[in-house]
Design a protein around this motif. Sequence first.
Motif, PDB file in Angstrom:
ATOM      1  N   PHE A  29       3.565   7.427 157.885  1.00 50.17           N
ATOM      2  CA  PHE A  29       4.367   7.191 156.684  1.00 50.17           C
ATOM      3  C   PHE A  29       4.076   5.827 156.096  1.00 50.17           C
ATOM      4  O   PHE A  29       4.015   5.659 154.874  1.00 50.17           O
ATOM      5  CB  PHE A  29       5.844   7.339 157.066  1.00 50.17           C
ATOM      6  N   SER A  30       3.888   4.835 156.948  1.00 55.32           N
ATOM      7  CA  SER A  30       3.690   3.475 156.463  1.00 55.32           C
ATOM      8  C   SER A  30       2.326   3.276 155.810  1.00 55.32           C
ATOM      9  O   SER A  30       2.037   2.184 155.304  1.00 55.32           O
ATOM     10  CB  SER A  30       3.860   2.475 157.612  1.00 55.32           C
ATOM     11  N   SER A  31       1.488   4.303 155.785  1.00 55.78           N
ATOM     12  CA  SER A  31       0.189   4.202 155.116  1.00 55.78           C
ATOM     13  C   SER A  31       0.308   4.396 153.613  1.00 55.78           C
ATOM     14  O   SER A  31      -0.664   4.176 152.883  1.00 55.78           O
ATOM     15  CB  SER A  31      -0.767   5.268 155.657  1.00 55.78           C
ATOM     16  N   TYR A  32       1.488   4.820 153.148  1.00 53.25           N
ATOM     17  CA  TYR A  32       1.638   5.250 151.766  1.00 53.25           C
ATOM     18  C   TYR A  32       2.638   4.413 150.988  1.00 53.25           C
ATOM     19  O   TYR A  32       3.738   4.132 151.480  1.00 53.25           O
ATOM     20  CB  TYR A  32       2.116   6.699 151.706  1.00 53.25           C
ATOM     21  N   ALA A  33       2.267   4.052 149.773  1.00 57.78           N
ATOM     22  CA  ALA A  33       3.268   3.663 148.791  1.00 57.78           C
ATOM     23  C   ALA A  33       3.936   4.950 148.313  1.00 57.78           C
ATOM     24  O   ALA A  33       3.317   6.018 148.319  1.00 57.78           O
ATOM     25  CB  ALA A  33       2.626   2.940 147.611  1.00 57.78           C
ATOM     26  N   MET A  34       5.186   4.867 147.919  1.00 59.61           N
ATOM     27  CA  MET A  34       5.945   6.063 147.544  1.00 59.61           C
ATOM     28  C   MET A  34       6.518   5.922 146.138  1.00 59.61           C
ATOM     29  O   MET A  34       6.924   4.831 145.722  1.00 59.61           O
ATOM     30  CB  MET A  34       7.086   6.288 148.541  1.00 59.61           C
ATOM     31  N   ASP A  35       6.549   7.054 145.438  1.00 61.35           N
ATOM     32  CA  ASP A  35       7.096   7.091 144.084  1.00 61.35           C
ATOM     33  C   ASP A  35       8.115   8.210 143.954  1.00 61.35           C
ATOM     34  O   ASP A  35       8.071   9.195 144.690  1.00 61.35           O
ATOM     35  CB  ASP A  35       5.984   7.407 143.058  1.00 61.35           C
ATOM     36  N   TRP A  36       8.976   8.052 142.968  1.00 65.59           N
ATOM     37  CA  TRP A  36       9.810   9.145 142.481  1.00 65.59           C
ATOM     38  C   TRP A  36       9.442   9.377 141.014  1.00 65.59           C
ATOM     39  O   TRP A  36       9.330   8.427 140.228  1.00 65.59           O
ATOM     40  CB  TRP A  36      11.291   8.811 142.577  1.00 65.59           C
ATOM     41  N   ASP A  73      12.951   4.131 154.872  1.00 61.73           N
ATOM     42  CA  ASP A  73      13.306   3.896 156.264  1.00 61.73           C
ATOM     43  C   ASP A  73      12.131   4.372 157.112  1.00 61.73           C
ATOM     44  O   ASP A  73      11.900   5.577 157.242  1.00 61.73           O
ATOM     45  CB  ASP A  73      14.586   4.664 156.601  1.00 61.73           C
ATOM     46  N   HIS A  74      11.403   3.421 157.683  1.00 61.09           N
ATOM     47  CA  HIS A  74      10.210   3.779 158.448  1.00 61.09           C
ATOM     48  C   HIS A  74      10.565   4.445 159.767  1.00 61.09           C
ATOM     49  O   HIS A  74       9.749   5.166 160.338  1.00 61.09           O
ATOM     50  CB  HIS A  74       9.343   2.544 158.669  1.00 61.09           C
ATOM     51  N   THR A  75      11.764   4.221 160.273  1.00 64.60           N
ATOM     52  CA  THR A  75      12.164   4.866 161.529  1.00 64.60           C
ATOM     53  C   THR A  75      12.441   6.355 161.316  1.00 64.60           C
ATOM     54  O   THR A  75      12.378   7.142 162.253  1.00 64.60           O
ATOM     55  CB  THR A  75      13.407   4.201 162.123  1.00 64.60           C
ATOM     56  N   LYS A  76      12.759   6.723 160.082  1.00 64.32           N
ATOM     57  CA  LYS A  76      13.060   8.118 159.761  1.00 64.32           C
ATOM     58  C   LYS A  76      11.972   8.760 158.891  1.00 64.32           C
ATOM     59  O   LYS A  76      12.104   9.924 158.493  1.00 64.32           O
ATOM     60  CB  LYS A  76      14.401   8.212 159.042  1.00 64.32           C
ATOM     61  N   ASN A  77      10.927   8.012 158.565  1.00 61.32           N
ATOM     62  CA  ASN A  77       9.858   8.521 157.695  1.00 61.32           C
ATOM     63  C   ASN A  77      10.423   9.118 156.410  1.00 61.32           C
ATOM     64  O   ASN A  77      10.028  10.213 155.979  1.00 61.32           O
ATOM     65  CB  ASN A  77       9.011   9.571 158.416  1.00 61.32           C
ATOM     66  N   THR A  78      11.336   8.407 155.814  1.00 61.49           N
ATOM     67  CA  THR A  78      12.063   8.926 154.658  1.00 61.49           C
ATOM     68  C   THR A  78      12.153   7.867 153.566  1.00 61.49           C
ATOM     69  O   THR A  78      12.351   6.687 153.860  1.00 61.49           O
ATOM     70  CB  THR A  78      13.474   9.390 155.061  1.00 61.49           C
ATOM     71  N   VAL A  79      12.008   8.315 152.336  1.00 58.96           N
ATOM     72  CA  VAL A  79      12.251   7.458 151.178  1.00 58.96           C
ATOM     73  C   VAL A  79      13.460   8.016 150.429  1.00 58.96           C
ATOM     74  O   VAL A  79      13.669   9.238 150.397  1.00 58.96           O
ATOM     75  CB  VAL A  79      11.009   7.372 150.269  1.00 58.96           C
ATOM     76  N   TYR A  80      14.255   7.123 149.877  1.00 56.89           N
ATOM     77  CA  TYR A  80      15.500   7.497 149.223  1.00 56.89           C
ATOM     78  C   TYR A  80      15.498   7.053 147.760  1.00 56.89           C
ATOM     79  O   TYR A  80      14.823   6.094 147.385  1.00 56.89           O
ATOM     80  CB  TYR A  80      16.695   6.842 149.927  1.00 56.89           C
ATOM     81  N   LEU A  81      16.290   7.766 146.976  1.00 52.25           N
ATOM     82  CA  LEU A  81      16.554   7.335 145.609  1.00 52.25           C
ATOM     83  C   LEU A  81      18.061   7.426 145.402  1.00 52.25           C
ATOM     84  O   LEU A  81      18.614   8.525 145.299  1.00 52.25           O
ATOM     85  CB  LEU A  81      15.825   8.199 144.583  1.00 52.25           C
ATOM     86  N   GLN A  82      18.717   6.283 145.408  1.00 49.66           N
ATOM     87  CA  GLN A  82      20.149   6.224 145.129  1.00 49.66           C
ATOM     88  C   GLN A  82      20.332   6.159 143.626  1.00 49.66           C
ATOM     89  O   GLN A  82      19.828   5.244 142.977  1.00 49.66           O
ATOM     90  CB  GLN A  82      20.774   4.994 145.799  1.00 49.66           C
ATOM     91  N   MET A  83      21.061   7.113 143.088  1.00 46.88           N
ATOM     92  CA  MET A  83      21.249   7.213 141.641  1.00 46.88           C
ATOM     93  C   MET A  83      22.725   7.055 141.323  1.00 46.88           C
ATOM     94  O   MET A  83      23.546   7.882 141.739  1.00 46.88           O
ATOM     95  CB  MET A  83      20.728   8.562 141.131  1.00 46.88           C
ATOM     96  N   ASN A  84      23.059   5.993 140.619  1.00 47.83           N
ATOM     97  CA  ASN A  84      24.425   5.711 140.220  1.00 47.83           C
ATOM     98  C   ASN A  84      24.559   5.779 138.702  1.00 47.83           C
ATOM     99  O   ASN A  84      23.562   5.738 137.979  1.00 47.83           O
ATOM    100  CB  ASN A  84      24.843   4.323 140.714  1.00 47.83           C
ATOM    101  N   SER A  85      25.785   5.867 138.242  1.00 44.94           N
ATOM    102  CA  SER A  85      26.073   5.899 136.798  1.00 44.94           C
ATOM    103  C   SER A  85      25.185   6.923 136.092  1.00 44.94           C
ATOM    104  O   SER A  85      24.562   6.639 135.058  1.00 44.94           O
ATOM    105  CB  SER A  85      25.856   4.508 136.187  1.00 44.94           C
TER     106      SER A  85
END
Length: 121
Positions: A29-36, A73-85
């Motif tokens: 997972f840490s080999s990649y930049a991530m986008d949404w 979160d590299h421990t979970k191999n997960t990227v998040y997008l928190q969306m407010n308002s």
Amino acid sequence: QVQLVESGGGLVQAGGSLRLSCAASGRTFSSYAMDWFRQAPGKEREFVAGITRIGLNTYYADSVKGRFTVSRDHTKNTVYLQMNSLKPEDTAVYYCAAEMTSRPLRRGDYWGQGTQVTVSS
């Protein structure tokens, strides 16, 4: 190669919040930049947010700056997008993408299947 699976989409009222998750499997997972990215009906897909491979730097489209937060979160191999308002114009299918780069180049080398976000007025 990396496999990406998004989750967390749904229906929310304007002003509400959602958190999208994108779980990665396969290569490190840490080999990649991530986008949404997102794509609304009848519109082209657009960049929403990106995060560097290590996670120290983030990037946002002007339309979401100050409302959305991307993290990983590299421990979970997960990227998040928190969306407010959230606004009705945020309604779209949201996709996560991985790039074999240190920072996001907004090109997306690998893609998830997408998750629908609908914001009602």
